[in-house]
Write a protein that holds these residues in place. Structure first.
Motif, short mmCIF file in Angstrom:
data_model
loop_
_atom_site.label_atom_id
_atom_site.label_comp_id
_atom_site.label_asym_id
_atom_site.label_seq_id
_atom_site.Cartn_x
_atom_site.Cartn_y
_atom_site.Cartn_z
N SER A 88 18.60 80.63 23.14
CA SER A 88 19.34 79.39 22.98
C SER A 88 18.57 78.22 23.58
CB SER A 88 20.68 79.53 23.68
OG SER A 88 21.34 78.29 23.75
N PRO B 150 16.14 63.72 15.99
CA PRO B 150 16.10 65.14 15.65
C PRO B 150 14.69 65.62 15.28
CG PRO B 150 17.96 64.10 14.58
CD PRO B 150 17.14 62.99 15.18
N HIS C 115 10.83 73.08 19.12
CA HIS C 115 11.05 74.37 18.45
C HIS C 115 9.73 75.10 18.28
CE1 HIS C 115 15.21 73.57 17.90
NE2 HIS C 115 15.11 72.77 16.86
N ASN D 134 20.47 76.62 18.52
CA ASN D 134 20.63 75.31 19.15
C ASN D 134 22.10 75.24 19.57
OD1 ASN D 134 21.07 72.63 19.79
ND2 ASN D 134 20.07 71.82 17.97
N THR D 135 22.38 75.53 20.82
CA THR D 135 23.77 75.67 21.24
C THR D 135 24.36 74.43 21.90
OG1 THR D 135 23.01 76.73 23.28
CG2 THR D 135 23.66 78.18 21.45
N ARG E 144 23.78 70.11 20.98
CA ARG E 144 23.06 68.91 20.60
C ARG E 144 24.08 67.88 20.19
NH1 ARG E 144 19.45 65.35 21.60
NH2 ARG E 144 17.88 65.01 20.01
N GLN F 261 19.79 66.34 12.30
CA GLN F 261 19.65 67.44 13.25
C GLN F 261 19.88 68.78 12.57
OE1 GLN F 261 18.77 67.14 16.73
NE2 GLN F 261 18.26 69.24 16.19
N ILE F 262 20.91 68.87 11.74
CA ILE F 262 21.17 70.11 11.01
C ILE F 262 19.98 70.45 10.11
CG2 ILE F 262 22.67 71.24 9.30
CD1 ILE F 262 24.06 70.86 12.02
N ASP G 163 16.93 71.54 12.17
CA ASP G 163 17.12 72.90 12.68
C ASP G 163 16.94 73.93 11.56
OD1 ASP G 163 17.51 71.98 15.25
OD2 ASP G 163 19.66 72.38 15.30
N VAL H 144 16.16 77.55 12.85
CA VAL H 144 17.13 77.67 13.94
C VAL H 144 18.41 78.16 13.27
CG1 VAL H 144 18.44 76.41 15.69
CG2 VAL H 144 16.01 75.93 15.33
N THR I 107 23.49 75.76 14.85
CA THR I 107 23.50 74.48 15.55
C THR I 107 24.93 74.17 15.96
OG1 THR I 107 21.66 73.68 14.21
CG2 THR I 107 22.95 72.01 15.38
N TRP J 218 27.29 71.37 17.65
CA TRP J 218 27.34 69.95 17.97
C TRP J 218 28.15 69.74 19.24
CZ3 TRP J 218 24.60 66.04 16.20
CH2 TRP J 218 24.98 64.76 16.54
#
Length: 186
Positions: A25, A34, A41, A60-61, A63, A96-97, A100, A105, A108, A110
């Motif tokens: 994580s 982002p 990463h 990504n736990t 952001r 960001q999504i 990732d 990733v 994600t 939020w």
């Protein structure tokens, strides 16, 4: 964010990757956009490769991007005009999504959905106190509705490394694209 990578490497040196964990994580704060976290990463993936877990899923736990610059939300403030902060937050959510996904990733999360945190209040929230969606909440809804049933096929060359053209395909071969230009780092 060098101390985060030093801590990560320390954990890997202590063989945490051999402990049975099934994912690593990250909380990608410390950068303003982002797209800048693609470097983070990549750095984490390099460490995973170096310590023998190249296929360890990244998660990504936490952001978020704050719409207010105040105590508790400084790190999530993305800058820009205060008058357009809600609009910037919406753009940042979608980007960001997408970033990732592009960096494989797997999840994600939020920070945060409804602004219930006593420390930051509603600075990061996707909803207003009355439950109505902020522009970021609406952007999330539209993005997920539009891409339902589609998977990322890859990034297409858009001519400049700050230009993004992500291609999504569904089981029937239909395609959709998500396009944007990122700002300069910082």
């Amino acid at each position: 964010w060098e101390p985060s990578y030093q801590w990560t490497e320390y954990c890997f040196q202590q063989e945490i990757l051999k402990s049975g964990i099934r994912g690593w994580s990250v909380h990608p704060y410390g950068v303003k956009t982002p797209e800048e976290f693609s470097l983070g990463h990549a750095r984490t993936r390099q460490l995973l490769q170096q310590y023998g877990a190249p296929d360890m899923p990244l998660l990504n736990t936490e952001r978020g991007f704050a719409v207010e610059q105040r105590r508790g939300a400084e790190e999530g403030w993305s800058g820009g005009s205060r008058e357009r902060a809600l609009e910037f937050q919406a753009w940042h959510f979608v980007r960001q999504i997408m970033v990732d996904l592009l960096n494989d990733v797997r999840l994600t999360v939020w920070y945060e959905w409804d602004g219930g945190d006593a420390w930051t209040g509603s600075a990061f929230a996707l909803t207003e106190n009355d439950g109505s969606l902020r522009p970021a909440g609406k952007a999330a809804q539209v993005m997920f509705d539009q891409l339902d049933g589609y998977r990322l096929a890859g990034r297409r060359n858009a001519g400049d490394k700050r230009d993004y053209a992500l291609e999504f395909v569904n089981g029937s071969g239909d395609k959709k694209f998500v396009l944007w230009t990122s700002p300069a780092p910082g």
